[in-house]
Design an enzyme around this catalytic site. Structure first.
Site, PDB file in Angstrom:
ATOM      1  N   PRO A 132       0.700  -1.471  -0.101  1.00  0.00           N
ATOM      2  CA  PRO A 132      -0.036  -0.535  -0.162  1.00  0.00           C
ATOM      3  C   PRO A 132       1.057   1.341   0.129  1.00  0.00           C
ATOM      4  O   PRO A 132       0.400   2.369  -0.542  1.00  0.00           O
ATOM      5  CB  PRO A 132      -1.040  -0.217   1.182  1.00  0.00           C
ATOM      6  CG  PRO A 132      -0.718  -1.732   1.381  1.00  0.00           C
ATOM      7  CD  PRO A 132       0.504  -2.372   1.265  1.00  0.00           C
ATOM      8  N   ARG A 133       1.997   1.791   0.474  1.00  0.00           N
ATOM      9  CA  ARG A 133       2.949   2.684   0.605  1.00  0.00           C
ATOM     10  C   ARG A 133       3.736   3.172  -0.599  1.00  0.00           C
ATOM     11  O   ARG A 133       3.053   3.850  -0.968  1.00  0.00           O
ATOM     12  CB  ARG A 133       3.939   1.916   0.940  1.00  0.00           C
ATOM     13  CG  ARG A 133       4.701   2.907   1.858  1.00  0.00           C
ATOM     14  CD  ARG A 133       6.331   3.551   1.645  1.00  0.00           C
ATOM     15  NE  ARG A 133       7.255   1.393   1.750  1.00  0.00           N
ATOM     16  CZ  ARG A 133       8.012   2.227   0.845  1.00  0.00           C
ATOM     17  NH1 ARG A 133       8.750   3.449   0.597  1.00  0.00           N
ATOM     18  NH2 ARG A 133       8.756   1.511   0.397  1.00  0.00           N
ATOM     19  N   VAL A 134       3.703   1.651  -1.705  1.00  0.00           N
ATOM     20  CA  VAL A 134       4.389   2.274  -2.952  1.00  0.00           C
ATOM     21  C   VAL A 134       3.130   2.607  -4.027  1.00  0.00           C
ATOM     22  O   VAL A 134       2.393   3.303  -4.022  1.00  0.00           O
ATOM     23  CB  VAL A 134       4.926   0.611  -3.206  1.00  0.00           C
ATOM     24  CG1 VAL A 134       5.777   1.302  -4.607  1.00  0.00           C
ATOM     25  CG2 VAL A 134       6.734   1.007  -2.343  1.00  0.00           C
ATOM     26  N   GLY A 135       1.828   1.709  -3.613  1.00  0.00           N
ATOM     27  CA  GLY A 135       0.159   1.749  -4.423  1.00  0.00           C
ATOM     28  C   GLY A 135       1.010   3.481  -4.223  1.00  0.00           C
ATOM     29  O   GLY A 135       0.020   3.871  -5.674  1.00  0.00           O
ATOM     30  N   GLU A 195      -2.553  -3.879  -6.755  1.00  0.00           N
ATOM     31  CA  GLU A 195      -2.934  -4.729  -6.509  1.00  0.00           C
ATOM     32  C   GLU A 195      -2.235  -4.788  -5.019  1.00  0.00           C
ATOM     33  O   GLU A 195      -0.941  -4.808  -5.389  1.00  0.00           O
ATOM     34  CB  GLU A 195      -2.723  -6.048  -7.207  1.00  0.00           C
ATOM     35  CG  GLU A 195      -3.569  -6.089  -8.606  1.00  0.00           C
ATOM     36  CD  GLU A 195      -4.479  -6.647  -8.406  1.00  0.00           C
ATOM     37  OE1 GLU A 195      -5.333  -7.279  -6.807  1.00  0.00           O
ATOM     38  OE2 GLU A 195      -6.220  -6.973  -8.739  1.00  0.00           O
ATOM     39  N   CYS A 224       0.318 -12.485  -0.524  1.00  0.00           N
ATOM     40  CA  CYS A 224      -0.087 -11.227  -0.284  1.00  0.00           C
ATOM     41  C   CYS A 224      -1.914 -12.098   0.476  1.00  0.00           C
ATOM     42  O   CYS A 224      -2.508 -10.922   1.134  1.00  0.00           O
ATOM     43  CB  CYS A 224      -0.658 -10.654  -1.026  1.00  0.00           C
ATOM     44  SG  CYS A 224      -1.633 -11.585  -2.712  1.00  0.00           S
TER      45      CYS A 224
HETATM   46  P1  NAD Z   1       6.561  -3.829  -3.150  1.00  0.00           P
HETATM   47  O1  NAD Z   1       5.697  -2.135  -3.513  1.00  0.00           O
HETATM   48  O2  NAD Z   1       7.810  -2.999  -1.901  1.00  0.00           O
HETATM   49  O3  NAD Z   1       7.589  -3.067  -4.168  1.00  0.00           O
HETATM   50  C1  NAD Z   1       7.067  -3.754  -5.509  1.00  0.00           C
HETATM   51  C2  NAD Z   1       7.258  -2.959  -6.401  1.00  0.00           C
HETATM   52  O4  NAD Z   1       7.540  -1.479  -6.106  1.00  0.00           O
HETATM   53  C3  NAD Z   1       8.869  -3.278  -6.603  1.00  0.00           C
HETATM   54  O5  NAD Z   1       8.862  -3.506  -8.174  1.00  0.00           O
HETATM   55  C4  NAD Z   1       9.803  -1.955  -6.332  1.00  0.00           C
HETATM   56  O6  NAD Z   1      11.494  -2.603  -7.381  1.00  0.00           O
HETATM   57  C5  NAD Z   1       8.577  -1.197  -6.483  1.00  0.00           C
HETATM   58  N1  NAD Z   1       9.174  -0.065  -5.953  1.00  0.00           N
HETATM   59  C6  NAD Z   1       9.737  -0.189  -4.411  1.00  0.00           C
HETATM   60  N2  NAD Z   1       9.962   1.419  -3.921  1.00  0.00           N
HETATM   61  C7  NAD Z   1       9.339   2.303  -4.841  1.00  0.00           C
HETATM   62  C8  NAD Z   1       8.891   3.603  -4.441  1.00  0.00           C
HETATM   63  N3  NAD Z   1       9.799   4.011  -3.717  1.00  0.00           N
HETATM   64  N4  NAD Z   1       8.503   3.887  -5.708  1.00  0.00           N
HETATM   65  C9  NAD Z   1       8.478   3.801  -6.767  1.00  0.00           C
HETATM   66  N5  NAD Z   1       8.603   1.900  -7.063  1.00  0.00           N
HETATM   67  C10 NAD Z   1       8.432   1.190  -5.857  1.00  0.00           C
HETATM   68  O7  NAD Z   1       6.064  -4.517  -1.951  1.00  0.00           O
HETATM   69  P2  NAD Z   1       7.117  -6.495  -2.368  1.00  0.00           P
HETATM   70  O8  NAD Z   1       7.507  -5.979  -0.935  1.00  0.00           O
HETATM   71  O9  NAD Z   1       7.825  -6.090  -3.499  1.00  0.00           O
HETATM   72  O10 NAD Z   1       5.662  -7.209  -2.061  1.00  0.00           O
HETATM   73  C11 NAD Z   1       4.884  -7.314  -0.866  1.00  0.00           C
HETATM   74  C12 NAD Z   1       4.036  -6.157  -0.977  1.00  0.00           C
HETATM   75  O11 NAD Z   1       2.974  -6.902  -2.039  1.00  0.00           O
HETATM   76  C13 NAD Z   1       3.064  -6.894   0.103  1.00  0.00           C
HETATM   77  O12 NAD Z   1       1.964  -5.843   0.746  1.00  0.00           O
HETATM   78  C14 NAD Z   1       1.816  -7.407  -0.172  1.00  0.00           C
HETATM   79  O13 NAD Z   1       0.653  -7.772   0.699  1.00  0.00           O
HETATM   80  C15 NAD Z   1       1.822  -7.116  -2.013  1.00  0.00           C
HETATM   81  N6  NAD Z   1       1.187  -7.850  -2.647  1.00  0.00           N
HETATM   82  C16 NAD Z   1      -0.145  -7.986  -3.306  1.00  0.00           C
HETATM   83  C17 NAD Z   1      -0.316  -8.700  -4.181  1.00  0.00           C
HETATM   84  C18 NAD Z   1      -1.749  -8.944  -4.825  1.00  0.00           C
HETATM   85  O14 NAD Z   1      -1.650  -9.363  -6.084  1.00  0.00           O
HETATM   86  N7  NAD Z   1      -2.847  -8.055  -4.326  1.00  0.00           N
HETATM   87  C19 NAD Z   1      -0.164 -10.025  -4.463  1.00  0.00           C
HETATM   88  C20 NAD Z   1       1.639  -9.680  -3.854  1.00  0.00           C
HETATM   89  C21 NAD Z   1       1.583  -9.092  -3.339  1.00  0.00           C
END
Ligand code: NAD
Length: 469
Positions: free
Chosen positions: A190-193, A210, A244
Site C-alpha cells: 500500500p505504501r508504494v501503491g 493490487e 498477499c
Molecule cells: P513493494 O511495494 O515494496 O514493491 C513493489 C514494486 O514497487 C517493486 O517492483 C519495487 O521495485 C517497486 N518500488 C519499491 N519502492 C518504490 C518506490 N519508492 N517508488 C516506486 N517504485 C517502488 O512491495 P514488495 O515488498 O515487493 O511486495 C510485498 C507487498 O506486495 C505486500 O504488501 C503484499 O501484500 C503486496 N502484494 C500484493 C499482491 C496482490 O495481488 N494484491 C500480491 C503480492 C504482493
C-alpha cells in the site's frame, strides 16, 4: 540523461503502427510466453529456489502452472474476447449499429513485487498482451534471480519492438513513473501503491493497484479442528507466509483455540517434520530487512508453537502466537511471514465487528460446519475476495476476478477474462445511418411540446437497458 526515454519512444512508435492490434500478432506473443515457460522451466525453478528457497512443488503450482493456465485460457478465447459486443438499442437508434469495441490502451507499465516474482509479472502480462498493448515490465529487484531470467531470457520470446523489461529499485522506478503511460498495473505494498497512484495522477493515467492488507480468518466453534488446522497451516506457511492472500490472523473463541493448537502443531509436524528448518518444503524470508521485521513481531503475545529463527538462513519456524492484543505491533501491519496470531472473540458478532472496524482486507476466510455461519460472515463484511472453509483457493479460479476493494487492499481486478478487460479500453461506439434525417427533426429546435412527448416515450425504453441520445 533519462535511461528510459529511448525504450519508451520505441514502444510508442511501434504501437502507433497498429502492429499489436491483429489477433494473430497477439496470439504469437502469447505462444512466445508459453514457450518461455516450457523451455526455461528448470531455469525458473532454480531462480525461484535461489530467491525464496521455494520448493519445486510450490513453484510449479503457484508460479509456473498458474501462468501457463492463463496463457492457455487467453489463447483459447482471444478471438471471442476481442469481438465487438453488440448492445441493446433504443427507438432512435434502431437502424444503427451500437457496440462496445475492446481497444488496447497503448503503452502499459506493469510493476511487480518479489513474493511470487514470476506469477505476478506474467499473469498481468498475459492480459496486457492479449489486449494488444505494448508493455514495459518492471520486475522486483529484490527477487533478483527471477529478475535476471525475466530481463535476459523473456524478451527473446516476444516481439522486442513492442515489449521491454526495465530494471531498477525505488529510485529508478520513481524516474520511470515520471513518464506518461496509458495504463499502470501495480502489485505491491500500500505504501508504494500511494506513490504509484500519485505519479499516475499527474498524467491522469488509469491504474490497477493490487495491494495487500491483513486478511482475517474466522473459525467457528462448530468445526473439525484438524481439518481447519490442516487448511489454515497450509496456506499460512505456503511460501513461508509471504503471500498477499494468506490469513493474517485467526479470530476464534478461547475454547476453539484450545482445540486448534494441538491440531495446528500436528499439521505443522506432518507438513515440515519435527525440525522444520531441515524441511525442503518450507521457504525462507526474502531478505535480511524482512527477517528483522518479522523477528520483532515474534515478541508479540506468547509463542504457542514455533518461534525459532536462524538469521544466517533467514529461517523463521512456522509460528503460532496466542494472548495477542489488537494494539500490538503484529496486529498493526501486514505480517507477510510464517507467523499466525490468534485473537479471542466471544461470538460471531464480535468477530464481525472486529473485521468491519478495520480496513477492508484483500481476502477474508470463514471456517464452520454451518453454512449459515459462513454466509453470515460473507453477508456482513466486505473484502476483495472470500473463501469459506479454505484458504486462497478462490484465486485459483480464472473465472473469478482477483483484486482488492479500495484502501489498502487495492483497486481493480484481473485473472482470466478480467485481465483482458482490465487492459482494454471499452470504447462506446454508435455507427449511425446517414439517412432517415426526418427522425432526427424531433430533437432540433425550435422545440415543441409534441416533440418532447415523443422523445419522452422513446426514453421509457430505458427500462430494457436502452439509453436515449
Ligand atoms: P513493494 O511495494 O515494496 O514493491 C513493489 C514494486 O514497487 C517493486 O517492483 C519495487 O521495485 C517497486 N518500488 C519499491 N519502492 C518504490 C518506490 N519508492 N517508488 C516506486 N517504485 C517502488 O512491495 P514488495 O515488498 O515487493 O511486495 C510485498 C507487498 O506486495 C505486500 O504488501 C503484499 O501484500 C503486496 N502484494 C500484493 C499482491 C496482490 O495481488 N494484491 C500480491 C503480492 C504482493
Amino acid at each position: 540523461m533519462d535511461p528510459f526515454e529511448d525504450t519508451l519512444r520505441r514502444l510508442r512508435e511501434a504501437f502507433a503502427t497498429g502492429r499489436t492490434q491483429p489477433a494473430k500478432f497477439r496470439a504469437t506473443q502469447l505462444r512466445g510466453l508459453s514457450r518461455f515457460l516450457q523451455d526455461n522451466k528448470q531455469l525458473l525453478l532454480d531462480a525461484l529456489a535461489q530467491d525464496l528457497r521455494k520448493s519445486d512443488f510450490e513453484s510449479e503450482v503457484s508460479e509456473i502452472a498458474i501462468s501457463q493456465a492463463e496463457v492457455t485460457l487467453a489463447l483459447k478465447n482471444l478471438r471471442a474476447w476481442m469481438k465487438n459486443e453488440r448492445v441493446p438499442k433504443n427507438l432512435a437508434t434502431q437502424l444503427d449499429s451500437a457496440f462496445i469495441r475492446k481497444e488496447p490502451f497503448g503503452l502499459v507499465l506493469i510493476i511487480a513485487p518479489w513474493n511470487y516474482p514470476l506469477n505476478l509479472t506474467l499473469v498481468p502480462l498475459v492480459g496486457a498482451l492479449a489486449a494488444g498493448n505494448c508493455v514495459v515490465l518492471k520486475p522486483s529487484e529484490i527477487s533478483n534471480s527471477v529478475e535476471k531470467v525475466l530481463a535476459e531470457v523473456l524478451p527473446r520470446y516476444l516481439d522486442q519492438s513492442c515489449f521491454a523489461v526495465v530494471l531498477g529499485g525505488p529510485q529508478e522506478t520513481g524516474q520511470l513513473l515520471e513518464h506518461k503511460f496509458d495504463y499502470i498495473f501495480f502489485t505491491g505494498s500500500p505504501r508504494v501503491g500511494r506513490i504509484v497512484m500519485t505519479a499516475a495522477a499527474k498524467h491522469l493515467t488509469p491504474v490497477t493497484l493490487e495491494l495487500g492488507g491483513k486478511n482475517p480468518c474466522y473459525i467457528d466453534d462448530n468445526c473439525d479442528p484438524q481439518t481447519v488446522a490442516n487448511r489454515v497451516a497450509w496456506f499460512r506457511y505456503f511460501n513461508a507466509g509471504q503471500t498477499c492472500v494468506a490469513p493474517d490472523y485467526i479470530l476464534c473463541s478461547p475454547e476453539t483455540q484450545e482445540r486448534l493448537l494441538p491440531a495446528l502443531q500436528s499439521a505443522i509436524t506432518r507438513f515440515y517434520g519435527d525440525d522444520p528448518q531441515s524441511s525442503p518444503n518450507l521457504g525462507r524470508i526474502i531478505n535480511q530487512k524482512h527477517f528483522q521485521r518479522l523477528q520483532a513481531l515474534l515478541g508479540c503475545g506468547r509463542i504457542a508453537i514455533g518461534g525459532q529463527s536462524d538469521e544466517s538462513e533467514r529461517y523463521i519456524a512456522p509460528t503460532v502466537l496466542v494472548d495477542v492484543q489488537a494494539t500490538e505491533l503484529v496486529m498493526q501491519e501486514e505480517i507477510f511471514g510464517p507467523i499466525l496470531p490468534i485473537l479471542n472473540v466471544q461470538s460471531l458478532d464480535e468477530a464481525i465487528d472486529f473485521i468491519t472496524q478495520r480496513e477492508k482486507p484483500l481476502a477474508l476466510y470463514a471456517f464452520s460446519n454451518s453454512s449459515q455461519v459462513v454466509k453470515r460472515v460473507l453477508a456482513r463484511t466486505s473484502s476483495g475476495g472470500f473463501c469459506g472453509n479454505d484458504g486462497f483457493m478462490h484465486m485459483t479460479l480464472t473465472s473469478l476476478p482477483f483484486g482488492g476493494v479500495a484502501g489498502a487492499s487495492g483497486m481493480g481486478r484481473y485473472h482470466g477474462k478480467f485481465s483482458f478487460d482490465t487492459f482494454s479500453h471499452h470504447r462506446a461506439c454508435l455507427l449511425r445511418s446517414p439517412r432517415m434525417e426526418k427522425v432526427n427533426d424531433l430533437r432540433y429546435p425550435p422545440h415543441t411540446p409534441r416533440n418532447l412527448r415523443v422523445l419522452l416515450v422513446a426514453m421509457e425504453a430505458r427500462c430494457c437497458s436502452c439509453t436515449l441520445l
